[in-house]
Design an enzyme around this catalytic site. Structure first.
Site, PDB file in Angstrom:
ATOM      1  N   HIS A   1       6.046  -0.570  -2.804  1.00 40.50           N
ATOM      2  CA  HIS A   1       5.580   0.122  -3.818  1.00 40.50           C
ATOM      3  C   HIS A   1       5.723   1.706  -3.603  1.00 40.50           C
ATOM      4  O   HIS A   1       4.878   2.230  -4.307  1.00 40.50           O
ATOM      5  CB  HIS A   1       3.972  -0.270  -4.229  1.00 40.50           C
ATOM      6  CG  HIS A   1       3.950  -1.737  -4.762  1.00 40.50           C
ATOM      7  ND1 HIS A   1       2.676  -2.423  -4.962  1.00 40.50           N
ATOM      8  CD2 HIS A   1       5.042  -2.593  -5.007  1.00 40.50           C
ATOM      9  CE1 HIS A   1       3.049  -3.728  -5.292  1.00 40.50           C
ATOM     10  NE2 HIS A   1       4.196  -3.846  -5.446  1.00 40.50           N
TER      11      HIS A   1
ATOM     12  N   GLY B   1      -5.303  -9.176   2.900  1.00 38.63           N
ATOM     13  CA  GLY B   1      -6.024  -8.344   2.130  1.00 38.63           C
ATOM     14  C   GLY B   1      -5.145  -7.992   0.846  1.00 38.63           C
ATOM     15  O   GLY B   1      -5.182  -6.997   0.273  1.00 38.63           O
TER      16      GLY B   1
ATOM     17  N   CYS C   1      11.348  14.453  -8.830  1.00 39.05           N
ATOM     18  CA  CYS C   1      11.688  14.622 -10.298  1.00 39.05           C
ATOM     19  C   CYS C   1      11.880  13.226 -11.088  1.00 39.05           C
ATOM     20  O   CYS C   1      12.542  12.591 -10.842  1.00 39.05           O
ATOM     21  CB  CYS C   1      12.690  15.661 -10.585  1.00 39.05           C
ATOM     22  SG  CYS C   1      12.916  15.882 -12.241  1.00 39.05           S
TER      23      CYS C   1
ATOM     24  N   ASN D   1       0.669  -1.315  -0.082  1.00 36.27           N
ATOM     25  CA  ASN D   1      -0.015  -0.069  -0.023  1.00 36.27           C
ATOM     26  C   ASN D   1       0.828   1.174  -0.067  1.00 36.27           C
ATOM     27  O   ASN D   1       1.867   1.298   0.627  1.00 36.27           O
ATOM     28  CB  ASN D   1      -1.025   0.043   1.195  1.00 36.27           C
ATOM     29  CG  ASN D   1      -1.776  -1.134   0.992  1.00 36.27           C
ATOM     30  OD1 ASN D   1      -2.115  -1.867   0.158  1.00 36.27           O
ATOM     31  ND2 ASN D   1      -2.515  -1.545   2.311  1.00 36.27           N
TER      32      ASN D   1
HETATM   33  P1  OAD Z   1      -5.870  -5.943  -5.116  1.00 35.43           P
HETATM   34  O1  OAD Z   1      -6.852  -4.979  -5.273  1.00 35.43           O
HETATM   35  O2  OAD Z   1      -5.306  -6.777  -6.093  1.00 35.43           O
HETATM   36  O3  OAD Z   1      -6.562  -7.193  -3.945  1.00 35.43           O
HETATM   37  C1  OAD Z   1      -7.318  -6.629  -2.723  1.00 35.43           C
HETATM   38  C2  OAD Z   1      -7.638  -7.751  -1.902  1.00 35.43           C
HETATM   39  O4  OAD Z   1      -8.328  -7.453  -0.869  1.00 35.43           O
HETATM   40  C3  OAD Z   1      -8.553  -8.780  -2.690  1.00 35.43           C
HETATM   41  O5  OAD Z   1      -8.093 -10.203  -2.704  1.00 35.43           O
HETATM   42  C4  OAD Z   1      -9.683  -8.665  -1.836  1.00 35.43           C
HETATM   43  O6  OAD Z   1     -10.545  -9.892  -1.661  1.00 35.43           O
HETATM   44  C5  OAD Z   1      -9.204  -8.164  -0.541  1.00 35.43           C
HETATM   45  N1  OAD Z   1     -10.350  -7.521   0.468  1.00 35.43           N
HETATM   46  C6  OAD Z   1     -11.325  -6.645  -0.053  1.00 35.43           C
HETATM   47  N2  OAD Z   1     -11.821  -6.048   0.940  1.00 35.43           N
HETATM   48  C7  OAD Z   1     -10.840  -6.415   2.200  1.00 35.43           C
HETATM   49  C8  OAD Z   1     -11.028  -6.117   3.573  1.00 35.43           C
HETATM   50  N3  OAD Z   1     -11.946  -5.488   3.860  1.00 35.43           N
HETATM   51  N4  OAD Z   1     -10.262  -6.868   4.398  1.00 35.43           N
HETATM   52  C9  OAD Z   1      -9.450  -7.851   3.821  1.00 35.43           C
HETATM   53  N5  OAD Z   1      -9.263  -8.080   2.638  1.00 35.43           N
HETATM   54  C10 OAD Z   1     -10.089  -7.538   1.698  1.00 35.43           C
HETATM   55  O7  OAD Z   1      -4.796  -5.205  -4.113  1.00 35.43           O
HETATM   56  P2  OAD Z   1      -3.358  -5.490  -3.958  1.00 35.43           P
HETATM   57  O8  OAD Z   1      -3.285  -7.232  -3.884  1.00 35.43           O
HETATM   58  O9  OAD Z   1      -3.030  -4.694  -2.931  1.00 35.43           O
HETATM   59  O10 OAD Z   1       0.456  -1.955  -7.378  1.00 35.43           O
HETATM   60  O11 OAD Z   1      -2.547  -5.273  -5.464  1.00 35.43           O
HETATM   61  C11 OAD Z   1      -1.498  -5.348  -5.401  1.00 35.43           C
HETATM   62  C12 OAD Z   1      -0.860  -4.109  -6.358  1.00 35.43           C
HETATM   63  O12 OAD Z   1      -1.520  -4.073  -7.721  1.00 35.43           O
HETATM   64  C13 OAD Z   1      -1.040  -2.647  -5.788  1.00 35.43           C
HETATM   65  O13 OAD Z   1      -0.188  -2.393  -4.836  1.00 35.43           O
HETATM   66  C14 OAD Z   1      -0.944  -1.918  -6.920  1.00 35.43           C
HETATM   67  C15 OAD Z   1      -1.807  -2.536  -7.776  1.00 35.43           C
HETATM   68  O14 OAD Z   1      -1.656  -2.466  -9.211  1.00 35.43           O
HETATM   69  C16 OAD Z   1       0.888  -0.766  -8.048  1.00 35.43           C
HETATM   70  O15 OAD Z   1       0.147   0.212  -8.143  1.00 35.43           O
HETATM   71  C17 OAD Z   1       2.302  -0.956  -8.520  1.00 35.43           C
END
Ligand code: OAD
Length: 250
Positions: free
Chosen positions: A118, A187, A126, A101
């Protein structure tokens, strides 16, 4: 619940606990996730808004999108999941918190030494000379600012698709994962590498894997325990039960 008690039993024997978090941890704070049905990548194009190519083809569009996200973040506060993770950090001899995050809500909940894989959305630098840009969040500029030193375009200090992760953070994360007794994946959809490889590094080195997610992910079939619940519900319960089991009463 049975699964909580089983996880607590393992936690009582653990010296080193690692937590990897993703966007789901901040969902309850009003920050959108990426891959859920109403997530950011359902509405916006990651290649247009979160890649070097997207930035170069339309820097103002990218800048405006990050300003829009910063405005949402300005009103956001950590939730009970963030606070429970901060509390958890105090209960073990060794503890590492790794996050994908960029919102800094773990730090706002007083977690320390957070490993940011990230980058973060608060700071800017810049694009050309990489120098940090002195103004933080809520920049008044409507137009994308320029570097006072070289005139280059200012960009948010997040990691975009196709960019290297900060090497120091990645090394710390890999080292922690390889040495922990219990690894929590909380999450996150566990789809974005190299972060998604960390649970496998932990497992290969003998750690127990615990996933906290109300949905199933690519990792679920591989974990030892899947707590099928949101982080803001599961973690406070887990941490308060653990504290009682350790004889800690506030
Ligand atoms: P995702 O959006 O891919 O996944 C979010 C996860 O959180 C899903 O598996 C949901 O089921 C779960 N979820 C939703 N609500 C929840 C809650 N209240 N408690 C627990 N879990 C919950 O997000 P990330 O895995 O963080 O990268 O994504 C990884 C990366 O992809 C991010 O850091 C970003 C994105 O592209 C960059 O921007 C480089």
């Amino acid at each position: 619940m049975e699964i909580y008690l089983e996880v607590i039993e393992k936690l009582l024997q653990a010296n080193y606990v690692v937590v990897l978090t993703g966007a789901g941890v901040s969902a309850e704070s009003g920050i959108s996730t990426f891959r859920d049905p109403n997530g950011l990548w359902a509405k916006f194009s990651p290649m247009e808004l979160a890649s070097i190519e997207g930035f170069l083809s339309n820097p103002q569009r990218v800048w405006d999108w990050y300003q829009y996200r910063r405005n949402i973040l300005n009103k956001a506060k950590p939730n009970s999941g963030h606070y429970a993770i901060a509390e958890m950090g105090k209960l073990f001899r060794q503890f590492s918190l790794i996050t994908q995050n960029v919102d800094r809500l773990h730090q706002a909940a007083r977690s320390s030494d957070v490993i940011e894989l990230h980058g973060n959305i608060i700071e800017n630098h810049c694009f050309s000379c990489k120098k940090p840009y002195p103004v933080e969040r809520n920049l008044p500029d409507k137009d994308i600012p320029r570097c006072p030193d070289c005139g280059g375009l200012i960009r948010p200090s997040v990691v975009w698709f196709g960019e290297m992760l900060p090497i120091d953070a990645l090394q710390k994360a890999e080292n922690a994962s390889a040495n922990c007794d219990i690894f929590f994946s909380i999450g996150t959809s566990a789809e974005v590498y190299p972060a998604a490889s960390l649970p496998y590094v932990a497992k290969q080195n003998g750690a127990i894997l615990v996933e906290v997610n109300p949905n199933y992910t690519q990792l679920t079939s591989f974990v030892d325990y899947h707590i099928h619940e949101t982080s803001e519900k599961a973690l406070p319960e887990l941490v308060s039960t653990l504290k009682k089991a350790k004889g800690i009463y506030d």
